[in-house]
Design a protein around this motif. Structure first.
Motif, PDB file in Angstrom:
ATOM      1  N   GLY A  49       0.809  -1.210   0.000  1.00 43.65           N
ATOM      2  CA  GLY A  49       0.000   0.000   0.000  1.00 43.65           C
ATOM      3  C   GLY A  49       0.843   1.261   0.000  1.00 43.65           C
ATOM      4  N   THR A  50       0.192   2.389   0.251  1.00 44.30           N
ATOM      5  CA  THR A  50       0.855   3.695   0.214  1.00 44.30           C
ATOM      6  C   THR A  50       1.390   4.044   1.597  1.00 44.30           C
ATOM      7  OG1 THR A  50      -1.293   4.743   0.552  1.00 44.30           O
ATOM      8  CG2 THR A  50      -0.533   4.535  -1.717  1.00 44.30           C
ATOM      9  N   LEU A  51       2.413   3.331   2.026  1.00 46.95           N
ATOM     10  CA  LEU A  51       2.990   3.532   3.346  1.00 46.95           C
ATOM     11  C   LEU A  51       4.263   4.364   3.229  1.00 46.95           C
ATOM     12  CD1 LEU A  51       2.669  -0.160   4.608  1.00 46.95           C
ATOM     13  CD2 LEU A  51       1.069   1.722   4.983  1.00 46.95           C
ATOM     14  N   SER A  52       4.325   5.461   3.951  1.00 46.90           N
ATOM     15  CA  SER A  52       5.511   6.310   3.920  1.00 46.90           C
ATOM     16  C   SER A  52       6.734   5.542   4.397  1.00 46.90           C
ATOM     17  CB  SER A  52       5.304   7.539   4.816  1.00 46.90           C
ATOM     18  OG  SER A  52       4.214   8.314   4.371  1.00 46.90           O
ATOM     19  N   PHE A  53       7.854   5.710   3.705  1.00 44.85           N
ATOM     20  CA  PHE A  53       9.093   5.068   4.123  1.00 44.85           C
ATOM     21  C   PHE A  53       9.589   5.693   5.427  1.00 44.85           C
ATOM     22  CE2 PHE A  53      11.034   3.164   0.003  1.00 44.85           C
ATOM     23  CZ  PHE A  53       9.814   2.605  -0.321  1.00 44.85           C
ATOM     24  N   SER A  54      10.316   4.904   6.197  1.00 44.60           N
ATOM     25  CA  SER A  54      10.964   5.417   7.402  1.00 44.60           C
ATOM     26  C   SER A  54      12.070   6.401   7.016  1.00 44.60           C
ATOM     27  CB  SER A  54      11.567   4.269   8.215  1.00 44.60           C
ATOM     28  OG  SER A  54      10.596   3.312   8.552  1.00 44.60           O
ATOM     29  N   LEU A  55      12.351   7.336   7.919  1.00 40.54           N
ATOM     30  CA  LEU A  55      13.434   8.295   7.715  1.00 40.54           C
ATOM     31  C   LEU A  55      14.710   7.765   8.368  1.00 40.54           C
ATOM     32  CD1 LEU A  55      11.576  11.667   8.438  1.00 40.54           C
ATOM     33  CD2 LEU A  55      11.950  10.532   6.238  1.00 40.54           C
ATOM     34  N   PHE A  56      15.830   7.924   7.649  1.00 40.75           N
ATOM     35  CA  PHE A  56      17.128   7.512   8.166  1.00 40.75           C
ATOM     36  C   PHE A  56      18.118   8.657   7.968  1.00 40.75           C
ATOM     37  CE2 PHE A  56      15.071   3.447   7.606  1.00 40.75           C
ATOM     38  CZ  PHE A  56      15.586   2.649   8.625  1.00 40.75           C
ATOM     39  N   PRO A  57      18.071   9.663   8.847  1.00 45.12           N
ATOM     40  CA  PRO A  57      18.985  10.803   8.718  1.00 45.12           C
ATOM     41  C   PRO A  57      20.449  10.355   8.752  1.00 45.12           C
ATOM     42  CG  PRO A  57      17.246  11.288  10.291  1.00 45.12           C
ATOM     43  CD  PRO A  57      17.129   9.831   9.972  1.00 45.12           C
ATOM     44  N   GLY A  58      21.263  10.982   7.889  1.00 49.35           N
ATOM     45  CA  GLY A  58      22.688  10.673   7.847  1.00 49.35           C
ATOM     46  C   GLY A  58      23.046   9.473   6.999  1.00 49.35           C
ATOM     47  N   MET A  59      22.026   8.850   6.353  1.00 51.55           N
ATOM     48  CA  MET A  59      22.266   7.662   5.534  1.00 51.55           C
ATOM     49  C   MET A  59      22.036   7.977   4.058  1.00 51.55           C
ATOM     50  SD  MET A  59      22.893   5.372   7.935  1.00 51.55           S
ATOM     51  CE  MET A  59      22.598   3.694   7.356  1.00 51.55           C
ATOM     52  N   GLU A  60      22.731   7.229   3.186  1.00 57.38           N
ATOM     53  CA  GLU A  60      22.437   7.207   1.758  1.00 57.38           C
ATOM     54  C   GLU A  60      21.751   5.883   1.458  1.00 57.38           C
ATOM     55  OE1 GLU A  60      22.856   9.454  -0.845  1.00 57.38           O
ATOM     56  OE2 GLU A  60      23.188  10.824   0.839  1.00 57.38           O
ATOM     57  N   ARG A  61      20.726   5.908   0.590  1.00 55.53           N
ATOM     58  CA  ARG A  61      19.948   4.700   0.323  1.00 55.53           C
ATOM     59  C   ARG A  61      19.972   4.364  -1.166  1.00 55.53           C
ATOM     60  NH1 ARG A  61      14.333   4.590   3.642  1.00 55.53           N
ATOM     61  NH2 ARG A  61      14.487   2.456   2.868  1.00 55.53           N
ATOM     62  N   ILE A  62      20.087   3.075  -1.458  1.00 50.59           N
ATOM     63  CA  ILE A  62      19.887   2.556  -2.807  1.00 50.59           C
ATOM     64  C   ILE A  62      18.807   1.490  -2.724  1.00 50.59           C
ATOM     65  CG2 ILE A  62      20.871   1.104  -4.621  1.00 50.59           C
ATOM     66  CD1 ILE A  62      23.453   2.588  -4.400  1.00 50.59           C
ATOM     67  N   LEU A  63      17.742   1.648  -3.515  1.00 50.47           N
ATOM     68  CA  LEU A  63      16.693   0.640  -3.627  1.00 50.47           C
ATOM     69  C   LEU A  63      16.800  -0.028  -4.985  1.00 50.47           C
ATOM     70  CD1 LEU A  63      13.366   2.209  -2.276  1.00 50.47           C
ATOM     71  CD2 LEU A  63      15.030   0.819  -1.048  1.00 50.47           C
ATOM     72  N   VAL A  64      16.742  -1.358  -5.011  1.00 58.63           N
ATOM     73  CA  VAL A  64      16.732  -2.123  -6.252  1.00 58.63           C
ATOM     74  C   VAL A  64      15.465  -2.963  -6.264  1.00 58.63           C
ATOM     75  CG1 VAL A  64      17.959  -3.764  -7.707  1.00 58.63           C
ATOM     76  CG2 VAL A  64      19.253  -2.240  -6.201  1.00 58.63           C
ATOM     77  N   LEU A  65      14.662  -2.845  -7.314  1.00 56.45           N
ATOM     78  CA  LEU A  65      13.421  -3.610  -7.386  1.00 56.45           C
ATOM     79  C   LEU A  65      13.718  -5.070  -7.697  1.00 56.45           C
ATOM     80  CD1 LEU A  65      10.331  -3.608  -7.295  1.00 56.45           C
ATOM     81  CD2 LEU A  65      10.347  -3.088  -9.744  1.00 56.45           C
ATOM     82  N   VAL A  66      13.196  -5.961  -6.859  1.00 54.40           N
ATOM     83  CA  VAL A  66      13.393  -7.404  -7.020  1.00 54.40           C
ATOM     84  C   VAL A  66      12.187  -8.054  -7.681  1.00 54.40           C
ATOM     85  CG1 VAL A  66      13.785  -9.563  -5.769  1.00 54.40           C
ATOM     86  CG2 VAL A  66      14.939  -7.466  -5.030  1.00 54.40           C
ATOM     87  N   SER A  67      10.987  -7.586  -7.375  1.00 57.77           N
ATOM     88  CA  SER A  67       9.774  -8.215  -7.886  1.00 57.77           C
ATOM     89  C   SER A  67       9.502  -7.808  -9.329  1.00 57.77           C
ATOM     90  CB  SER A  67       8.588  -7.862  -6.981  1.00 57.77           C
ATOM     91  OG  SER A  67       8.531  -6.476  -6.737  1.00 57.77           O
TER      92      SER A  67
END
Length: 207
Positions: A69-87
């Protein structure tokens, strides 16, 4: 920015998962090979979703997250994020007001402070989520199209995530979402498929 890996007809995708016994999953884990089923799900930091944390340390965190669903992602201050779609189904995210659409194997990078919201059509997506502490490490990603096996030499920084295909270690089938963590062991995968190579590069070396 990485490109999506080339699809191969007949590949195993996220909807086809080989069943592994607990003993087999433990055998793989001793070689630094972690299957999704080997890790228990836990709540997101904001409690709105679930994720399977594959590795967590001061410098970096790797998880396999389910988007429902439309769930806001958690915040992670001070981090860099990479998301890779698996599905298989496309994933559309709004990141600080900008629309980003992903297909399997494609990635998006954004700061941990960003406001991220998936669209309703993205419900059911699975993503590989690499986060690095900005002051310590730099995340790097590139696609792998595996036609005839893969040699994974010992490395302190190299991570391989399986996105599609029929890949095996020691004749054990590896489900989509399986991750090969950094290891002092040399590992050989047989078969063909699509994967993503992730690296956690120390900031001093990246500069």
């Amino acid at each position: 920015m990485i490109a999506g890996a080339r699809s191969v007809p007949g590949m195993q995708t996220s909807s086809a998962k080989p069943t592994l016994t607990k003993w087999t999953m433990e055998q793989l884990a001793r070689r630094g090979i972690v299957t999704p089923e080997a890790v228990d799900p836990q709540p997101w930091r904001n409690g709105l979703g679930t994720t399977r944390v594959i590795h967590e340390s001061l410098a970096w965190r790797l998880s396999l997250a389910e988007i429902r669903g439309t769930l806001s992602f958690s915040l992670f201050p001070g981090m860099e994020r990479i998301l890779v779609l698996v599905s298989d189904a496309p994933l559309t995210l709004t990141i600080d007001g900008e629309l980003r659409r992903l297909t399997r194997g494609r990635m998006v990078r954004f700061p941990g402070e960003a406001a991220v919201l998936p669209t309703p059509a993205s419900s059911g997506a699975t993503v590989l989520n690499l986060m690095t502490a900005r002051s310590i490490a730099e995340p790097i990603a590139s696609p792998l199209c595996i036609g005839d096996g893969l040699e994974v030499p010992p490395s302190e920084t190299r991570i391989v995530g399986i996105l599609a295909g029929e890949l095996r270690w020691n004749d054990i089938p590896l489900p989509v979402g399986t991750v090969l963590l950094p290891s002092t062991r040399h590992r050989t995968l047989a078969g063909e498929g699509e994967a993503i190579e992730l690296r956690v590069q120390p900031v001093s070396e990246a500069d």
